[in-house]
Scaffold this motif. Structure first.
Motif, mmCIF file in Angstrom:
data_model
loop_
_atom_site.group_PDB
_atom_site.id
_atom_site.type_symbol
_atom_site.label_atom_id
_atom_site.label_comp_id
_atom_site.label_asym_id
_atom_site.label_seq_id
_atom_site.Cartn_x
_atom_site.Cartn_y
_atom_site.Cartn_z
ATOM 1 N N LEU A 1 -3.929 49.848 40.010
ATOM 2 C CA LEU A 1 -4.038 48.681 40.669
ATOM 3 C C LEU A 1 -2.968 47.555 39.497
ATOM 4 O O LEU A 1 -3.283 48.552 38.406
ATOM 5 N N PRO A 2 -2.943 46.267 39.565
ATOM 6 C CA PRO A 2 -2.083 45.306 39.038
ATOM 7 C C PRO A 2 -2.884 45.036 36.977
ATOM 8 O O PRO A 2 -4.550 46.050 37.430
ATOM 9 N N ARG A 3 -2.350 45.249 36.531
ATOM 10 C CA ARG A 3 -2.326 45.494 34.765
ATOM 11 C C ARG A 3 -3.644 44.110 34.682
ATOM 12 O O ARG A 3 -3.053 42.798 35.430
ATOM 13 N N ARG A 4 -4.540 44.001 34.045
ATOM 14 C CA ARG A 4 -5.709 42.720 33.741
ATOM 15 C C ARG A 4 -4.683 42.374 32.452
ATOM 16 O O ARG A 4 -5.171 41.511 32.173
ATOM 17 N N LYS A 5 -4.355 43.224 31.724
ATOM 18 C CA LYS A 5 -3.397 42.246 30.626
ATOM 19 C C LYS A 5 -2.274 42.276 29.858
ATOM 20 O O LYS A 5 -1.432 43.265 30.899
ATOM 21 N N PRO A 6 -1.489 40.914 29.459
ATOM 22 C CA PRO A 6 -0.272 41.012 29.790
ATOM 23 C C PRO A 6 0.326 42.454 28.364
ATOM 24 O O PRO A 6 0.162 42.735 27.998
ATOM 25 N N ALA A 7 1.796 42.989 29.722
ATOM 26 C CA ALA A 7 2.280 43.542 28.614
ATOM 27 C C ALA A 7 2.608 42.726 27.418
ATOM 28 O O ALA A 7 4.117 43.099 27.524
ATOM 29 N N ILE A 8 2.379 42.776 26.324
ATOM 30 C CA ILE A 8 3.227 42.366 25.274
ATOM 31 C C ILE A 8 3.735 42.617 24.094
ATOM 32 O O ILE A 8 3.219 43.958 23.495
ATOM 33 N N TRP A 9 5.097 42.283 23.533
ATOM 34 C CA TRP A 9 5.049 43.009 22.578
ATOM 35 C C TRP A 9 4.687 42.456 21.269
ATOM 36 O O TRP A 9 5.360 42.940 19.460
ATOM 37 N N VAL A 10 4.827 41.563 21.627
ATOM 38 C CA VAL A 10 4.352 40.479 19.849
ATOM 39 C C VAL A 10 3.553 39.997 20.110
ATOM 40 O O VAL A 10 2.568 39.111 21.616
ATOM 41 N N GLN A 11 2.398 39.779 19.406
ATOM 42 C CA GLN A 11 1.537 38.995 18.977
ATOM 43 C C GLN A 11 1.408 37.819 19.913
ATOM 44 O O GLN A 11 2.224 37.023 19.252
ATOM 45 N N LEU A 12 0.385 36.956 20.080
ATOM 46 C CA LEU A 12 1.124 35.800 20.424
ATOM 47 C C LEU A 12 -0.568 34.841 20.085
ATOM 48 O O LEU A 12 0.177 33.453 19.698
ATOM 49 N N ASP A 13 -1.376 35.716 19.400
ATOM 50 C CA ASP A 13 -2.756 34.316 18.814
ATOM 51 C C ASP A 13 -1.773 34.206 17.182
ATOM 52 O O ASP A 13 -0.436 34.432 17.043
ATOM 53 N N ASN A 14 -2.621 33.644 17.054
ATOM 54 C CA ASN A 14 -1.956 32.372 15.521
ATOM 55 C C ASN A 14 -2.690 33.314 14.329
ATOM 56 O O ASN A 14 -3.017 32.768 12.984
ATOM 57 N N MET A 15 -3.048 34.574 14.710
ATOM 58 C CA MET A 15 -3.602 35.516 13.542
ATOM 59 C C MET A 15 -2.203 35.812 12.118
ATOM 60 O O MET A 15 -1.777 36.467 13.240
ATOM 61 N N TYR A 16 -2.771 36.056 10.923
ATOM 62 C CA TYR A 16 -2.129 36.677 10.138
ATOM 63 C C TYR A 16 -2.501 37.781 9.131
ATOM 64 O O TYR A 16 -3.786 37.535 8.902
ATOM 65 N N ARG A 17 -1.498 38.555 8.475
ATOM 66 C CA ARG A 17 -2.767 37.864 6.990
ATOM 67 C C ARG A 17 -1.893 38.481 5.985
ATOM 68 O O ARG A 17 0.119 38.319 6.554
ATOM 69 N N LEU A 18 -2.191 38.394 4.807
ATOM 70 C CA LEU A 18 -1.864 37.898 3.968
ATOM 71 C C LEU A 18 -1.573 39.634 2.996
ATOM 72 O O LEU A 18 -1.578 40.350 2.960
ATOM 73 N N ASP A 19 0.110 38.978 2.548
ATOM 74 C CA ASP A 19 1.066 40.058 1.477
ATOM 75 C C ASP A 19 0.326 39.998 0.467
ATOM 76 O O ASP A 19 -0.769 39.491 0.123
ATOM 77 N N GLU A 20 1.047 40.587 -0.855
ATOM 78 C CA GLU A 20 0.112 41.061 -2.121
ATOM 79 C C GLU A 20 0.633 39.584 -3.027
ATOM 80 O O GLU A 20 -0.139 38.940 -3.813
ATOM 81 N N ASP A 21 1.719 38.727 -2.369
ATOM 82 C CA ASP A 21 1.741 37.506 -3.050
ATOM 83 C C ASP A 21 1.867 36.219 -2.042
ATOM 84 O O ASP A 21 1.667 35.391 -2.587
#
Length: 371
Positions: free
Chosen positions: A288-308
């Motif tokens: 069956l065809p894939r339900r979600k795209p085979a994305i290599w990078v995130q497309l949303d605007n989520m991010y994490r803060l590093d130590e700085d």
């Protein structure tokens, strides 16, 4: 028993066939006739997104990887890459390839905002990725024809590999979309004398390779260095000769000669071709065809803060060469990871951590491979 299996199998196969071709058949209905006749880069990008990330991601990816390797057959490009020293050690090869794939995936999967690009999005990631590629390339003197050749391979090789070995070839509309999107990227990179049509580009590439893809020491050294690097990553040594034959098989005769590589074993090459063909048959009729795209990078605007406190994006999957930019495990997931390491089912060296920049990445900090 057989009758029961047939009663289940025939409707299932029909369902797979209907759903498999539904996406490509719906593409023309999503856009106006005028929009397809005078295809804009934004329309092209939406069409490419459907085929690249939903219908044919595996062969498109393989074709892109072949394109990245095939440029080594041009002596001027191979000489420059050797001079930069970026592809001489396992660390630099892995890091450059991870960064290069992240940059390419970013400007393929995010809208190319800017003048003349009618999209409701104002997401700057694609523009930043292209700007970063331009910045890194401008450190070196690269002639326009080498740029053109590399640009052409990013279109030709994925299209050819999909046509040869995936469950369906690209439609003429999809080929036009791929050409429109990549030539827009080429213009944003400042590449001159870009072709007016896909056919013109194919003819130009054939003439360019005939004149420039000739045996050279630089091409041979770079090809061997890269192949040996990937062979060393295969834990089962007895499988390394088979992988080497796979590399020889995916390259055409002219490219192999330029890199001074031997011809593939005809029996192994035939086996590899049949495995590709069998895979295509299975995918076309049973998957069956894939339900979600085979994305290599995130497309949303989520991010994490590093130590700085600096925002950073994360990888969406762990690369086999190393989990670059993939977040470290926490809580129960970390305990489970430690159990797998203790059982010998996972390598501690290949577990996310500071060595692999698990705090995340910023596009303006990535270092792609030249060309």
């Amino acid at each position: 028993m057989l009758a029961s299996l047939l009663c289940f199998a025939i409707p299932y196969i029909l369902l797979v066939r209907i759903l498999r071709y539904r996406r490509v058949k719906l593409i023309p209905t999503k856009f106006s006739g005028d929009g397809l006749l005078t295809m804009s880069p934004w329309t092209a990008q939406q069409i490419v997104y459907e085929s690249f990330f939903h219908d044919t991601p595996m062969m498109m990816l393989l074709g892109t990887q072949v394109a990245l390797f095939k440029v080594y057959g041009i002596s001027s490009i191979a000489t420059l890459l050797l001079r930069t020293g970026e592809l001489k050690t396992p660390h630099t090869i892995n890091k450059r390839l991870a960064d290069t794939s992240t940059l390419i995936a970013t400007f393929l999967s995010n809208p190319l905002v800017g003048p003349g690009y009618e999209t409701p999005s104002d997401d700057p990631r694609a523009a930043i990725a292209i700007a970063r590629v331009n910045y890194l390339h401008r450190k070196y003197r690269i002639n326009n024809d080498d740029y053109l050749y590399n640009l052409a391979l990013f279109m030709i090789e994925p299209i050819r590999w999909t046509a040869r070995f995936d469950w369906r070839p690209h439609s003429p509309l999809e080929i036009q979309a791929i050409f429109t999107l990549w030539t827009e990227i080429g213009r944003r990179m400042g590449i001159k004398n870009i072709w007016a049509s896909y056919t013109e580009m194919e003819e130009w590439v054939e003439n360019f390779e005939e004149l420039n893809m000739i045996p050279s020491t630089a091409s041979a050294e770079l090809a061997r260095t890269t192949i040996n690097h990937f062979l060393e990553r295969i834990p089962i040594q007895s499988l390394r000769p088979l992988f080497f034959q796979l590399v020889l098989t995916v390259l055409d005769t002219r490219t192999r000669n330029a890199m001074q590589l031997p011809e593939p074993n005809p029996w192994v090459s035939a086996l590899i071709h049949w495995l590709f063909i069998i895979r295509a048959f299975v995918v076309r009729n049973l998957c069956l065809p894939r339900r979600k795209p085979a994305i290599w990078v995130q497309l949303d605007n989520m991010y994490r803060l590093d130590e700085d406190g600096v925002p950073r994006m994360s990888a969406v999957y762990q690369r086999r060469s190393g989990p670059y930019y993939f977040p470290q495990k926490t809580g129960f997931a970390l305990k489970l990871q430690n159990v797998f390491i203790w059982l010998g089912l996972r390598s501690e060296e290949k577990s996310p951590g500071s060595k692999w920049f698990s705090e995340g990445y910023r596009l303006e900090e990535l270092v792609c491979a030249i060309m």
